[in-house]
Design an enzyme around this catalytic site. Sequence first.
Site, short mmCIF file in Angstrom:
data_model
loop_
_atom_site.label_atom_id
_atom_site.label_comp_id
_atom_site.label_asym_id
_atom_site.label_seq_id
_atom_site.Cartn_x
_atom_site.Cartn_y
_atom_site.Cartn_z
N ASP A 17 39.48 55.14 38.98
CA ASP A 17 38.87 53.99 38.33
C ASP A 17 37.52 54.44 37.78
O ASP A 17 36.95 55.45 38.22
CB ASP A 17 38.70 52.86 39.34
CG ASP A 17 37.91 51.69 38.78
OD1 ASP A 17 38.32 51.14 37.75
OD2 ASP A 17 36.86 51.35 39.36
N ASP A 174 37.17 51.04 43.67
CA ASP A 174 36.04 50.41 44.37
C ASP A 174 36.20 48.91 44.54
O ASP A 174 35.40 48.30 45.25
CB ASP A 174 34.74 50.67 43.60
CG ASP A 174 34.64 49.80 42.35
OD1 ASP A 174 33.75 48.92 42.32
OD2 ASP A 174 35.45 49.99 41.43
#
Length: 235
Positions: A17, A174
């Site tokens: 990500d 995250d």
Amino acid sequence: MSSAPLAPALPDAVLWDMDGTLVDTEKHWMAAEGALVERFGGTWTHEQAMTLVGQGLETSAGILQEAGVRMPAHEIVDHLTAEVMTALEELGPPLRPGALELLGALRDAGVRCALVTMSLRRMAELVVGGLPEGLFELIVSGDDATRPKPFPDAYLQACAALGVDPARAVAIEDSPTGVRAAVAAGVPTVGVPLMVSLVGAGAHELWPTLENRTPHDLADVSSAHAAAAARKGHA
């Protein structure tokens, strides 16, 4: 004399990500969101901003419209992206601790890396362009995904483009939204929280930071996931 056990095999690919995982851009997004809501006479609290962490940009635009931003969704997306890109161009990509070192170690070990982000491609390319060459083989951006996270599409598209089995890759995320997307795609997932707790989100491992992490740590995640899947298959 028995031989030493073999070390777990490295994953075929690591899928990263971007916002909050590779780079700490959330503060730039939140500042741009708050300024935009205030322009239309509204207020934007920290709690509201936190609900957008990890969301697709179209989803975020809809939430901002509900907060009083009287602009079409695509204009909101373009405006926020431009604001964050300006901040990155002025300040440089704010890499999360340990990210660059782990990327370099993966490259040296021959492990392919892809960026899987809901940000627009032009922003992802700006971030990648500020890094040493050869770290990322592929970008799957919000422009490319058939559906945004938490749907698995972006991760499945990345695996298909790389030609790897999702179960033989590892994702690093995250946000709960991102974790759910990667897990739904069948990718062993490491959660490295920044703004939002990942407890209960479904990550296979939770690390407080990427500092001092190595490709072998990711191999352990992949191996543990494969072993758990094999046990489940024989249950």
